[in-house]
Design an enzyme around this catalytic site. Sequence first.
Site, PDB file in Angstrom:
ATOM      1  N   LYS A 102      -7.624  30.923  23.058  1.00 26.59           N
ATOM      2  CA  LYS A 102      -6.808  31.563  24.105  1.00 26.59           C
ATOM      3  C   LYS A 102      -6.075  32.774  23.542  1.00 26.59           C
ATOM      4  O   LYS A 102      -5.323  32.666  22.576  1.00 26.59           O
ATOM      5  CB  LYS A 102      -5.791  30.554  24.675  1.00 26.59           C
ATOM      6  N   ASP A 140       2.711  36.134  27.888  1.00 27.81           N
ATOM      7  CA  ASP A 140       2.663  35.302  29.094  1.00 27.81           C
ATOM      8  C   ASP A 140       4.012  35.323  29.800  1.00 27.81           C
ATOM      9  O   ASP A 140       4.933  34.610  29.427  1.00 27.81           O
ATOM     10  CB  ASP A 140       2.287  33.853  28.715  1.00 27.81           C
ATOM     11  N   LYS A 151       8.265  33.000  34.489  1.00 31.43           N
ATOM     12  CA  LYS A 151       8.949  32.002  33.656  1.00 31.43           C
ATOM     13  C   LYS A 151      10.451  32.278  33.646  1.00 31.43           C
ATOM     14  O   LYS A 151      10.862  33.429  33.765  1.00 31.43           O
ATOM     15  CB  LYS A 151       8.449  32.111  32.205  1.00 31.43           C
ATOM     16  N   ASP A 163       1.358  33.492  22.641  1.00 34.81           N
ATOM     17  CA  ASP A 163       0.411  32.800  23.514  1.00 34.81           C
ATOM     18  C   ASP A 163      -1.052  33.190  23.243  1.00 34.81           C
ATOM     19  O   ASP A 163      -1.959  32.783  23.953  1.00 34.81           O
ATOM     20  CB  ASP A 163       0.777  33.067  24.981  1.00 34.81           C
ATOM     21  N   ASP A 211       1.213  30.793  36.303  1.00 37.15           N
ATOM     22  CA  ASP A 211       1.596  30.533  34.903  1.00 37.15           C
ATOM     23  C   ASP A 211       0.598  29.591  34.212  1.00 37.15           C
ATOM     24  O   ASP A 211       0.661  29.406  33.003  1.00 37.15           O
ATOM     25  CB  ASP A 211       3.013  29.945  34.863  1.00 37.15           C
ATOM     26  N   ARG A 257      -5.877  28.326  31.079  1.00 36.48           N
ATOM     27  CA  ARG A 257      -7.082  27.570  31.435  1.00 36.48           C
ATOM     28  C   ARG A 257      -8.072  28.447  32.199  1.00 36.48           C
ATOM     29  O   ARG A 257      -9.270  28.197  32.170  1.00 36.48           O
ATOM     30  CB  ARG A 257      -6.687  26.318  32.232  1.00 36.48           C
TER      31      ARG A 257
HETATM   32  N1  BES Z   1       1.613  29.539  27.554  1.00 35.02           N
HETATM   33  C1  BES Z   1       2.067  28.462  28.352  1.00 35.02           C
HETATM   34  C2  BES Z   1       2.200  27.155  27.570  1.00 35.02           C
HETATM   35  C3  BES Z   1       3.229  27.129  26.483  1.00 35.02           C
HETATM   36  C4  BES Z   1       4.480  26.612  26.727  1.00 35.02           C
HETATM   37  C5  BES Z   1       2.923  27.534  25.202  1.00 35.02           C
HETATM   38  C6  BES Z   1       5.422  26.545  25.733  1.00 35.02           C
HETATM   39  C7  BES Z   1       3.866  27.483  24.191  1.00 35.02           C
HETATM   40  C8  BES Z   1       5.118  26.964  24.458  1.00 35.02           C
HETATM   41  C9  BES Z   1       1.102  28.204  29.508  1.00 35.02           C
HETATM   42  O1  BES Z   1       0.412  29.307  29.976  1.00 35.02           O
HETATM   43  C10 BES Z   1       1.927  27.693  30.645  1.00 35.02           C
HETATM   44  O2  BES Z   1       2.777  28.396  31.075  1.00 35.02           O
HETATM   45  N2  BES Z   1       1.661  26.469  31.077  1.00 35.02           N
HETATM   46  C11 BES Z   1       2.393  25.864  32.121  1.00 35.02           C
HETATM   47  C12 BES Z   1       1.408  25.194  33.037  1.00 35.02           C
HETATM   48  C13 BES Z   1       1.968  24.765  34.361  1.00 35.02           C
HETATM   49  C14 BES Z   1       2.348  25.969  35.200  1.00 35.02           C
HETATM   50  C15 BES Z   1       0.919  23.940  35.073  1.00 35.02           C
HETATM   51  C16 BES Z   1       3.344  24.838  31.521  1.00 35.02           C
HETATM   52  O3  BES Z   1       3.019  24.275  30.488  1.00 35.02           O
HETATM   53  O4  BES Z   1       4.428  24.686  32.042  1.00 35.02           O
HETATM   54 ZN    ZN Z   2       0.074  30.800  28.556  1.00 31.18          ZN
HETATM   55 ZN    ZN Z   3       1.480  30.438  31.433  1.00 28.04          ZN
END
Ligand code: BES
Ligand code: ZN
Ligand code: ZN
Length: 489
Positions: free
Chosen positions: A257, A262, A269, A280, A339, A343
Amino acid sequence: MLELKTIDAKKQRVATLAVPVCQDGDLHTKKAIQALCATGLALPEFSGEKGQSIMLYDPPGLACRRAILFGLGKMEQVDGERLRHFAGACVKQVIDKELTEVALATPSAGPLGMDKAHVFSALMEGALLANHRYDAYRSEPKKTALKKIQLDATAGERKRFRALRQQTTVICAAVHQAREWVSMPANDKRPQELADRMTAAARKVKLKVQVLKETTLAQKRFGALLAVGQGSTSPPRLVVLSYNPAKAKRTIALVGKGVTFDTGGTNLKPTTGLGDMKTDMAGSAAVAATLLTVAQLKPDTRVIGLMPLAENMLSGNAIRPGDIITAYSGKTIEIGNTDAEGRLIMADAMAYAIETFKPDAVIDMATLTGACVVALGEKLAGLFTPNEEIADAILAASRHTHERCWRLPLPEDYKELLKSDLADTSNMSSSRWGGAITAALFLQQFAGDTPWAHIDIAGPASSKKGNAYCGPGGTGFGVRLLTDFIMNL
Ligand code: BES
Ligand code: ZN
Ligand code: ZN
Protein backbone atom coordinates in the site's frame (compact mmCIF):
# COMPACT_ATOMS: atom_id res chain seq x y z
CA MET A 1 32.15 -0.51 7.51
CA LEU A 2 31.18 -3.68 9.35
CA GLU A 3 34.27 -5.82 9.88
CA LEU A 4 34.81 -9.25 11.32
CA LYS A 5 38.15 -8.93 13.05
CA THR A 6 40.28 -10.85 15.50
CA ILE A 7 40.61 -8.46 18.42
CA ASP A 8 43.22 -8.85 21.12
CA ALA A 9 41.81 -6.45 23.68
CA LYS A 10 44.96 -6.67 25.79
CA LYS A 11 47.12 -5.28 23.03
CA GLN A 12 44.94 -3.40 20.56
CA ARG A 13 44.05 0.19 21.26
CA VAL A 14 40.31 -0.18 20.66
CA ALA A 15 38.41 3.11 21.18
CA THR A 16 35.26 1.51 22.63
CA LEU A 17 34.76 -2.16 23.37
CA ALA A 18 31.17 -3.26 23.99
CA VAL A 19 30.83 -6.39 26.08
CA PRO A 20 27.63 -8.36 26.75
CA VAL A 21 27.32 -9.66 30.33
CA CYS A 22 24.85 -12.11 31.85
CA GLN A 23 23.68 -12.08 35.46
CA ASP A 24 24.25 -15.75 36.00
CA GLY A 25 27.29 -16.94 34.12
CA ASP A 26 30.24 -16.27 31.90
CA LEU A 27 29.73 -15.55 28.20
CA HIS A 28 33.38 -15.04 27.36
CA THR A 29 36.35 -17.34 27.07
CA LYS A 30 39.09 -14.72 26.90
CA LYS A 31 40.61 -14.22 30.36
CA ALA A 32 41.00 -10.46 29.95
CA ILE A 33 37.30 -10.02 29.03
CA GLN A 34 36.27 -12.29 31.92
CA ALA A 35 38.28 -10.09 34.29
CA LEU A 36 36.62 -6.99 32.83
CA CYS A 37 33.16 -8.47 33.42
CA ALA A 38 34.12 -9.36 36.99
CA THR A 39 35.28 -5.77 37.61
CA GLY A 40 31.92 -4.48 36.37
CA LEU A 41 29.87 -7.02 38.30
CA ALA A 42 31.70 -6.03 41.51
CA LEU A 43 30.16 -2.56 41.25
CA PRO A 44 26.88 -2.06 43.10
CA GLU A 45 25.26 -0.36 40.10
CA PHE A 46 25.82 -3.25 37.69
CA SER A 47 24.52 -6.79 37.98
CA GLY A 48 24.17 -7.77 34.32
CA GLU A 49 20.42 -7.33 34.45
CA LYS A 50 18.75 -6.93 31.07
CA GLY A 51 19.24 -3.44 29.66
CA GLN A 52 21.68 -2.19 32.35
CA SER A 53 24.89 -0.66 31.13
CA ILE A 54 28.02 0.99 32.50
CA MET A 55 30.97 2.64 30.85
CA LEU A 56 34.46 2.00 32.21
CA TYR A 57 37.43 4.10 31.09
CA ASP A 58 40.92 2.63 30.64
CA PRO A 59 40.00 -0.66 32.28
CA PRO A 60 43.06 -2.34 33.88
CA GLY A 61 44.73 -5.10 31.86
CA LEU A 62 43.16 -3.99 28.57
CA ALA A 63 44.36 -1.61 25.90
CA CYS A 64 40.89 -0.22 25.14
CA ARG A 65 40.08 3.41 25.98
CA ARG A 66 36.48 2.64 26.98
CA ALA A 67 34.46 -0.46 27.72
CA ILE A 68 30.68 -0.60 27.75
CA LEU A 69 29.39 -3.48 29.85
CA PHE A 70 25.85 -4.28 28.79
CA GLY A 71 23.47 -6.52 30.74
CA LEU A 72 21.72 -9.35 28.89
CA GLY A 73 19.91 -10.72 31.96
CA LYS A 74 19.65 -14.44 32.58
CA MET A 75 21.48 -16.74 30.21
CA GLU A 76 18.55 -18.98 29.37
CA GLN A 77 16.49 -15.95 28.36
CA VAL A 78 18.99 -14.66 25.84
CA ASP A 79 17.85 -14.99 22.24
CA GLY A 80 18.64 -13.34 18.93
CA GLU A 81 16.48 -10.34 19.73
CA ARG A 82 18.31 -9.67 22.96
CA LEU A 83 21.61 -9.75 21.08
CA ARG A 84 20.21 -7.30 18.52
CA HIS A 85 19.25 -5.07 21.42
CA PHE A 86 22.72 -5.30 22.93
CA ALA A 87 24.49 -4.46 19.67
CA GLY A 88 21.98 -1.76 18.76
CA ALA A 89 21.98 -0.07 22.17
CA CYS A 90 25.79 0.03 22.23
CA VAL A 91 25.98 1.52 18.74
CA LYS A 92 23.41 4.15 19.75
CA GLN A 93 25.37 5.03 22.91
CA VAL A 94 28.54 5.47 20.92
CA ILE A 95 26.78 7.63 18.30
CA ASP A 96 25.33 9.75 21.12
CA LYS A 97 28.81 10.38 22.45
CA GLU A 98 29.80 11.52 18.97
CA LEU A 99 32.47 8.86 18.63
CA THR A 100 33.10 7.19 15.29
CA GLU A 101 33.64 3.51 15.95
CA VAL A 102 32.91 0.57 18.20
CA ALA A 103 34.12 -3.01 18.63
CA LEU A 104 31.80 -5.71 19.91
CA ALA A 105 33.02 -8.63 22.00
CA THR A 106 31.22 -11.69 20.62
CA PRO A 107 29.71 -13.94 23.31
CA SER A 108 30.27 -17.69 23.14
CA ALA A 109 27.33 -19.42 21.54
CA GLY A 110 27.45 -22.58 23.68
CA PRO A 111 26.35 -21.19 27.04
CA LEU A 112 23.51 -19.33 25.28
CA GLY A 113 22.28 -22.50 23.61
CA MET A 114 22.47 -20.76 20.22
CA ASP A 115 24.46 -21.56 17.14
CA LYS A 116 27.34 -19.32 16.12
CA ALA A 117 25.74 -18.18 12.88
CA HIS A 118 22.67 -17.00 14.80
CA VAL A 119 24.82 -15.10 17.30
CA PHE A 120 26.77 -13.42 14.51
CA SER A 121 23.75 -12.53 12.40
CA ALA A 122 21.88 -11.06 15.38
CA LEU A 123 24.85 -8.94 16.45
CA MET A 124 25.48 -7.70 12.93
CA GLU A 125 21.83 -6.90 12.40
CA GLY A 126 21.39 -5.05 15.69
CA ALA A 127 24.55 -3.01 15.11
CA LEU A 128 23.83 -2.16 11.48
CA LEU A 129 20.14 -1.40 12.00
CA ALA A 130 21.02 1.00 14.84
CA ASN A 131 23.74 2.68 12.80
CA HIS A 132 21.40 4.94 10.88
CA ARG A 133 20.27 8.53 11.18
CA TYR A 134 17.90 10.32 8.88
CA ASP A 135 19.20 13.87 8.83
CA ALA A 136 18.38 14.94 5.29
CA TYR A 137 16.14 17.74 6.61
CA ARG A 138 18.54 19.30 9.12
CA SER A 139 20.72 22.16 7.98
CA GLU A 140 23.37 20.83 10.30
CA PRO A 141 23.24 17.13 11.06
CA LYS A 142 23.53 16.74 14.82
CA LYS A 143 25.13 13.34 14.99
CA THR A 144 26.44 10.95 12.41
CA ALA A 145 26.41 7.20 11.98
CA LEU A 146 29.55 5.30 12.96
CA LYS A 147 32.26 4.81 10.36
CA LYS A 148 33.46 1.49 11.69
CA ILE A 149 31.87 -1.39 13.56
CA GLN A 150 34.02 -4.39 14.40
CA LEU A 151 32.92 -7.77 15.59
CA ASP A 152 35.44 -10.00 17.29
CA ALA A 153 35.85 -13.20 15.27
CA THR A 154 38.42 -15.96 14.96
CA ALA A 155 40.14 -16.56 11.63
CA GLY A 156 37.75 -19.44 10.96
CA GLU A 157 34.69 -17.34 11.78
CA ARG A 158 35.88 -14.51 9.56
CA LYS A 159 35.88 -16.87 6.62
CA ARG A 160 32.73 -18.74 7.54
CA PHE A 161 30.62 -15.62 8.05
CA ARG A 162 31.88 -13.48 5.19
CA ALA A 163 28.78 -14.15 3.07
CA LEU A 164 26.49 -13.65 6.07
CA ARG A 165 28.12 -10.27 6.69
CA GLN A 166 27.50 -9.30 3.07
CA GLN A 167 23.86 -10.41 3.16
CA THR A 168 23.17 -8.67 6.46
CA THR A 169 24.70 -5.47 5.12
CA VAL A 170 22.44 -5.58 2.06
CA ILE A 171 19.31 -6.25 4.11
CA CYS A 172 20.03 -3.56 6.70
CA ALA A 173 20.74 -0.96 4.00
CA ALA A 174 17.35 -1.77 2.47
CA VAL A 175 15.70 -1.38 5.89
CA HIS A 176 17.34 2.04 6.18
CA GLN A 177 16.01 2.95 2.76
CA ALA A 178 12.46 1.89 3.72
CA ARG A 179 12.68 3.87 6.96
CA GLU A 180 13.73 6.98 5.07
CA TRP A 181 10.90 6.69 2.57
CA VAL A 182 8.41 6.30 5.42
CA SER A 183 9.82 9.15 7.50
CA MET A 184 10.08 11.49 4.52
CA PRO A 185 7.46 14.27 4.63
CA ALA A 186 4.48 13.83 2.31
CA ASN A 187 5.32 17.00 0.36
CA ASP A 188 8.46 15.29 -0.94
CA LYS A 189 6.90 11.97 -1.86
CA ARG A 190 3.74 12.66 -3.79
CA PRO A 191 2.98 9.73 -6.13
CA GLN A 192 5.19 10.67 -9.09
CA GLU A 193 8.04 11.69 -6.84
CA LEU A 194 7.87 8.53 -4.74
CA ALA A 195 7.74 6.50 -7.95
CA ASP A 196 10.91 8.30 -9.10
CA ARG A 197 12.67 7.62 -5.80
CA MET A 198 11.74 3.95 -5.85
CA THR A 199 12.66 3.39 -9.48
CA ALA A 200 16.00 5.21 -9.05
CA ALA A 201 16.92 2.86 -6.20
CA ALA A 202 15.69 -0.14 -8.19
CA ARG A 203 17.70 0.75 -11.30
CA LYS A 204 20.89 0.84 -9.25
CA VAL A 205 20.49 -2.86 -8.46
CA LYS A 206 19.38 -3.68 -12.02
CA LEU A 207 15.75 -4.51 -11.35
CA LYS A 208 13.29 -4.26 -14.22
CA VAL A 209 11.28 -1.10 -13.71
CA GLN A 210 7.86 -0.13 -14.99
CA VAL A 211 5.69 2.81 -13.97
CA LEU A 212 2.06 3.01 -15.08
CA LYS A 213 0.87 6.63 -15.26
CA GLU A 214 -2.68 7.92 -15.05
CA THR A 215 -3.41 7.68 -18.78
CA THR A 216 -2.33 4.02 -18.89
CA LEU A 217 -4.14 3.34 -15.63
CA ALA A 218 -7.30 4.78 -17.19
CA GLN A 219 -6.90 2.75 -20.40
CA LYS A 220 -6.44 -0.40 -18.39
CA ARG A 221 -9.38 0.50 -16.13
CA PHE A 222 -7.74 0.75 -12.73
CA GLY A 223 -11.00 2.25 -11.46
CA ALA A 224 -10.30 1.90 -7.75
CA LEU A 225 -6.73 3.24 -7.77
CA LEU A 226 -7.80 6.20 -9.91
CA ALA A 227 -10.82 6.89 -7.70
CA VAL A 228 -8.68 7.17 -4.56
CA GLY A 229 -6.25 9.52 -6.30
CA GLN A 230 -8.81 11.74 -8.06
CA GLY A 231 -8.95 14.33 -5.29
CA SER A 232 -5.23 15.01 -5.53
CA THR A 233 -3.36 17.28 -7.94
CA SER A 234 -0.71 14.56 -8.06
CA PRO A 235 -2.25 11.60 -9.91
CA PRO A 236 -1.73 7.93 -9.00
CA ARG A 237 1.04 5.66 -10.21
CA LEU A 238 1.57 1.94 -10.25
CA VAL A 239 5.23 1.04 -9.81
CA VAL A 240 6.17 -2.51 -10.85
CA LEU A 241 9.63 -3.81 -9.96
CA SER A 242 10.64 -7.24 -11.26
CA TYR A 243 13.40 -9.62 -10.29
CA ASN A 244 13.44 -12.32 -12.91
CA PRO A 245 16.18 -14.96 -12.52
CA ALA A 246 16.87 -17.28 -15.44
CA LYS A 247 15.78 -20.50 -13.76
CA ALA A 248 12.99 -19.43 -11.47
CA LYS A 249 11.23 -22.19 -9.55
CA ARG A 250 8.21 -20.05 -8.73
CA THR A 251 6.78 -16.54 -8.83
CA ILE A 252 5.81 -14.47 -5.81
CA ALA A 253 3.99 -11.15 -6.15
CA LEU A 254 4.35 -8.64 -3.32
CA VAL A 255 1.88 -5.77 -3.19
CA GLY A 256 2.44 -2.76 -0.91
CA LYS A 257 0.00 0.00 0.00
CA GLY A 258 1.39 3.35 -1.07
CA VAL A 259 -0.96 6.09 0.13
CA THR A 260 1.51 8.96 0.25
CA PHE A 261 -0.80 10.90 2.54
CA ASP A 262 -4.14 9.80 3.92
CA THR A 263 -6.38 12.71 4.87
CA GLY A 264 -9.35 10.35 4.90
CA GLY A 265 -10.76 12.25 1.93
CA THR A 266 -14.35 13.48 2.14
CA ASN A 267 -14.65 11.39 5.33
CA LEU A 268 -11.90 13.62 6.70
CA LYS A 269 -9.89 12.24 9.59
CA PRO A 270 -9.94 14.15 12.89
CA THR A 271 -6.79 16.18 13.66
CA THR A 272 -5.46 13.49 15.97
CA GLY A 273 -5.71 10.89 13.22
CA LEU A 274 -3.90 12.97 10.60
CA GLY A 275 -0.55 13.31 12.29
CA ASP A 276 1.09 10.13 11.11
CA MET A 277 -0.57 9.72 7.76
CA LYS A 278 2.57 10.39 5.75
CA THR A 279 3.47 6.86 6.85
CA ASP A 280 0.50 5.35 5.01
CA MET A 281 2.84 4.23 2.22
CA ALA A 282 4.91 2.00 4.53
CA GLY A 283 3.68 -1.18 2.84
CA SER A 284 4.96 0.08 -0.52
CA ALA A 285 8.27 1.10 1.09
CA ALA A 286 8.69 -2.39 2.58
CA VAL A 287 7.90 -4.10 -0.73
CA ALA A 288 10.14 -1.83 -2.83
CA ALA A 289 13.00 -2.25 -0.34
CA THR A 290 12.49 -6.03 -0.35
CA LEU A 291 12.94 -6.00 -4.12
CA LEU A 292 16.25 -4.20 -3.51
CA THR A 293 17.46 -7.02 -1.24
CA VAL A 294 16.20 -9.74 -3.56
CA ALA A 295 18.03 -8.21 -6.54
CA GLN A 296 21.27 -8.50 -4.58
CA LEU A 297 20.75 -11.79 -2.73
CA LYS A 298 19.54 -13.53 -5.90
CA PRO A 299 17.15 -16.30 -4.79
CA ASP A 300 15.84 -18.72 -7.44
CA THR A 301 12.35 -17.27 -7.10
CA ARG A 302 10.89 -14.70 -9.46
CA VAL A 303 9.68 -11.77 -7.36
CA ILE A 304 7.44 -8.97 -8.59
CA GLY A 305 6.83 -5.93 -6.37
CA LEU A 306 3.76 -3.84 -7.11
CA MET A 307 3.32 -0.47 -5.46
CA PRO A 308 0.04 1.36 -6.11
CA LEU A 309 0.74 4.99 -5.14
CA ALA A 310 -1.98 7.58 -4.54
CA GLU A 311 -2.62 10.59 -2.36
CA ASN A 312 -5.97 10.50 -0.56
CA MET A 313 -7.01 14.16 -0.56
CA LEU A 314 -10.26 16.04 -0.38
CA SER A 315 -11.25 18.45 -3.12
CA GLY A 316 -14.03 19.21 -5.59
CA ASN A 317 -12.86 16.17 -7.54
CA ALA A 318 -12.57 13.77 -4.67
CA ILE A 319 -14.75 10.67 -4.36
CA ARG A 320 -17.81 10.90 -2.13
CA PRO A 321 -19.42 8.34 0.17
CA GLY A 322 -22.08 6.57 -1.88
CA ASP A 323 -20.11 6.77 -5.15
CA ILE A 324 -19.90 3.52 -7.04
CA ILE A 325 -16.72 2.67 -8.91
CA THR A 326 -15.59 -0.26 -11.08
CA ALA A 327 -12.38 -1.91 -9.98
CA TYR A 328 -9.73 -3.40 -12.29
CA SER A 329 -11.23 -6.85 -11.73
CA GLY A 330 -14.60 -5.64 -13.02
CA LYS A 331 -16.26 -5.75 -9.62
CA THR A 332 -18.31 -2.68 -8.67
CA ILE A 333 -17.62 -1.14 -5.28
CA GLU A 334 -19.80 1.26 -3.33
CA ILE A 335 -17.71 3.74 -1.40
CA GLY A 336 -19.04 3.44 2.13
CA ASN A 337 -16.19 5.51 3.49
CA THR A 338 -13.51 7.43 1.60
CA ASP A 339 -11.08 6.77 4.45
CA ALA A 340 -11.12 3.04 3.65
CA GLU A 341 -8.97 3.85 0.61
CA GLY A 342 -6.11 1.43 1.15
CA ARG A 343 -8.18 -1.64 0.32
CA LEU A 344 -9.29 0.05 -2.93
CA ILE A 345 -5.84 0.67 -4.33
CA MET A 346 -4.69 -2.76 -3.11
CA ALA A 347 -7.65 -4.46 -4.80
CA ASP A 348 -6.60 -3.10 -8.20
CA ALA A 349 -2.91 -3.86 -7.75
CA MET A 350 -3.64 -7.41 -6.57
CA ALA A 351 -6.00 -8.18 -9.44
CA TYR A 352 -3.50 -6.77 -11.95
CA ALA A 353 -0.63 -8.74 -10.37
CA ILE A 354 -2.54 -12.00 -10.60
CA GLU A 355 -3.69 -11.45 -14.16
CA THR A 356 -0.36 -10.22 -15.47
CA PHE A 357 2.21 -12.35 -13.64
CA LYS A 358 0.22 -15.46 -12.68
CA PRO A 359 2.09 -15.76 -9.38
CA ASP A 360 2.15 -18.88 -7.21
CA ALA A 361 1.30 -16.62 -4.28
CA VAL A 362 0.47 -12.99 -3.55
CA ILE A 363 1.54 -11.39 -0.29
CA ASP A 364 0.22 -7.92 0.42
CA MET A 365 1.46 -5.56 3.07
CA ALA A 366 -0.47 -2.47 4.11
CA THR A 367 -1.04 0.07 6.89
CA LEU A 368 -4.64 -0.89 6.41
CA THR A 369 -6.64 -0.39 9.60
CA GLY A 370 -6.64 1.39 12.92
CA ALA A 371 -8.60 -1.62 14.15
CA CYS A 372 -5.52 -3.81 13.76
CA VAL A 373 -3.60 -1.44 16.03
CA VAL A 374 -6.43 -1.65 18.56
CA ALA A 375 -6.26 -5.46 18.42
CA LEU A 376 -2.49 -6.02 18.46
CA GLY A 377 -0.90 -2.76 19.59
CA GLU A 378 1.93 -0.90 17.94
CA LYS A 379 4.50 -3.66 17.65
CA LEU A 380 2.70 -6.60 16.06
CA ALA A 381 1.35 -6.96 12.57
CA GLY A 382 -1.85 -8.85 11.77
CA LEU A 383 -1.47 -11.82 9.43
CA PHE A 384 -4.45 -13.06 7.45
CA THR A 385 -4.38 -16.03 5.13
CA PRO A 386 -6.56 -19.06 4.43
CA ASN A 387 -3.42 -20.96 3.38
CA GLU A 388 -1.66 -22.99 6.11
CA GLU A 389 1.59 -23.38 4.18
CA ILE A 390 1.98 -19.64 3.64
CA ALA A 391 0.98 -18.94 7.24
CA ASP A 392 3.69 -21.30 8.50
CA ALA A 393 6.31 -19.79 6.22
CA ILE A 394 5.48 -16.21 7.21
CA LEU A 395 5.32 -17.06 10.90
CA ALA A 396 8.72 -18.77 10.61
CA ALA A 397 10.16 -15.64 8.99
CA SER A 398 8.52 -13.64 11.74
CA ARG A 399 10.31 -15.71 14.40
CA HIS A 400 13.69 -15.42 12.66
CA THR A 401 13.49 -11.67 12.26
CA HIS A 402 11.44 -10.70 15.32
CA GLU A 403 9.17 -8.75 12.98
CA ARG A 404 6.22 -10.10 14.87
CA CYS A 405 3.02 -11.21 13.16
CA TRP A 406 -0.06 -12.64 14.80
CA ARG A 407 -2.49 -14.66 12.74
CA LEU A 408 -6.10 -13.45 12.74
CA PRO A 409 -9.10 -15.24 11.25
CA LEU A 410 -11.07 -14.81 8.01
CA PRO A 411 -14.52 -15.97 9.15
CA GLU A 412 -16.82 -16.92 6.30
CA ASP A 413 -19.94 -15.41 7.87
CA TYR A 414 -18.35 -11.95 8.30
CA LYS A 415 -18.32 -11.60 4.50
CA GLU A 416 -21.93 -10.47 4.56
CA LEU A 417 -20.85 -7.33 6.43
CA LEU A 418 -19.39 -6.09 3.15
CA LYS A 419 -22.63 -6.32 1.18
CA SER A 420 -23.89 -3.25 -0.65
CA ASP A 421 -27.50 -2.56 -1.60
CA LEU A 422 -26.46 -1.38 -5.04
CA ALA A 423 -23.00 -2.63 -5.94
CA ASP A 424 -21.12 -5.96 -5.85
CA THR A 425 -19.48 -5.00 -2.56
CA SER A 426 -18.90 -2.08 -0.22
CA ASN A 427 -15.50 -0.89 1.01
CA MET A 428 -17.00 -0.31 4.46
CA SER A 429 -18.28 -2.91 6.89
CA SER A 430 -21.84 -2.55 8.17
CA SER A 431 -20.51 -3.37 11.65
CA ARG A 432 -18.37 -1.11 13.83
CA TRP A 433 -16.38 -4.11 15.05
CA GLY A 434 -13.68 -6.35 13.67
CA GLY A 435 -12.40 -3.73 11.23
CA ALA A 436 -9.06 -5.43 10.56
CA ILE A 437 -10.86 -8.65 9.65
CA THR A 438 -13.46 -7.08 7.37
CA ALA A 439 -10.70 -5.13 5.59
CA ALA A 440 -8.85 -8.42 5.00
CA LEU A 441 -12.05 -10.07 3.78
CA PHE A 442 -12.53 -7.20 1.34
CA LEU A 443 -9.06 -7.83 -0.10
CA GLN A 444 -9.64 -11.57 -0.29
CA GLN A 445 -12.29 -10.94 -2.94
CA PHE A 446 -9.53 -9.75 -5.28
CA ALA A 447 -7.15 -12.67 -4.74
CA GLY A 448 -9.38 -15.18 -6.54
CA ASP A 449 -7.93 -18.68 -6.30
CA THR A 450 -4.34 -17.54 -5.96
CA PRO A 451 -2.79 -18.42 -2.58
CA TRP A 452 -2.73 -15.13 -0.73
CA ALA A 453 -1.70 -13.57 2.56
CA HIS A 454 -2.34 -10.09 3.88
CA ILE A 455 -0.16 -8.42 6.50
CA ASP A 456 -1.64 -5.36 8.24
CA ILE A 457 1.30 -3.27 9.47
CA ALA A 458 -0.64 -0.19 10.65
CA GLY A 459 0.88 -0.64 14.14
CA PRO A 460 4.55 -1.48 13.60
CA ALA A 461 5.20 0.58 10.43
CA SER A 462 6.32 3.56 12.45
CA SER A 463 7.26 4.29 16.01
CA LYS A 464 7.19 7.53 17.99
CA LYS A 465 10.04 6.56 20.27
CA GLY A 466 11.98 3.92 18.36
CA ASN A 467 13.82 1.13 20.16
CA ALA A 468 17.37 -0.10 20.72
CA TYR A 469 18.04 -0.55 17.02
CA CYS A 470 15.59 1.83 15.41
CA GLY A 471 15.25 5.58 15.72
CA PRO A 472 11.88 7.37 15.88
CA GLY A 473 9.81 7.43 12.64
CA GLY A 474 9.57 4.74 9.98
CA THR A 475 10.75 1.35 11.24
CA GLY A 476 11.23 -0.43 7.92
CA PHE A 477 9.02 -3.19 9.31
CA GLY A 478 8.44 -5.91 6.75
CA VAL A 479 11.69 -5.73 4.79
CA ARG A 480 13.46 -8.34 6.89
CA LEU A 481 10.28 -10.40 7.18
CA LEU A 482 9.59 -10.56 3.45
CA THR A 483 13.26 -11.08 2.58
CA ASP A 484 13.54 -13.96 5.03
CA PHE A 485 10.30 -15.44 3.70
CA ILE A 486 11.54 -15.35 0.10
CA MET A 487 15.06 -16.56 0.88
CA ASN A 488 13.67 -19.58 2.73
CA LEU A 489 11.12 -20.72 0.15
N1 BES B 1 -4.43 4.51 6.85
C1 BES B 1 -5.56 4.15 7.64
C2 BES B 1 -5.24 3.09 8.69
C3 BES B 1 -4.28 3.50 9.77
C4 BES B 1 -4.76 3.95 10.98
C5 BES B 1 -2.92 3.34 9.61
C6 BES B 1 -3.89 4.29 11.99
C7 BES B 1 -2.04 3.69 10.62
C8 BES B 1 -2.54 4.14 11.83
C9 BES B 1 -6.67 3.59 6.75
O1 BES B 1 -6.72 4.08 5.46
C10 BES B 1 -7.96 3.96 7.41
O2 BES B 1 -8.20 5.11 7.55
N2 BES B 1 -8.74 2.97 7.81
C11 BES B 1 -9.97 3.19 8.48
C12 BES B 1 -10.98 2.26 7.88
C13 BES B 1 -12.41 2.57 8.24
C14 BES B 1 -12.85 3.88 7.62
C15 BES B 1 -13.28 1.44 7.73
C16 BES B 1 -9.78 2.90 9.96
O3 BES B 1 -8.96 2.06 10.29
O4 BES B 1 -10.39 3.58 10.76
ZN1 ZN C 1 -4.89 4.69 4.68
ZN1 ZN D 1 -7.81 5.90 5.27
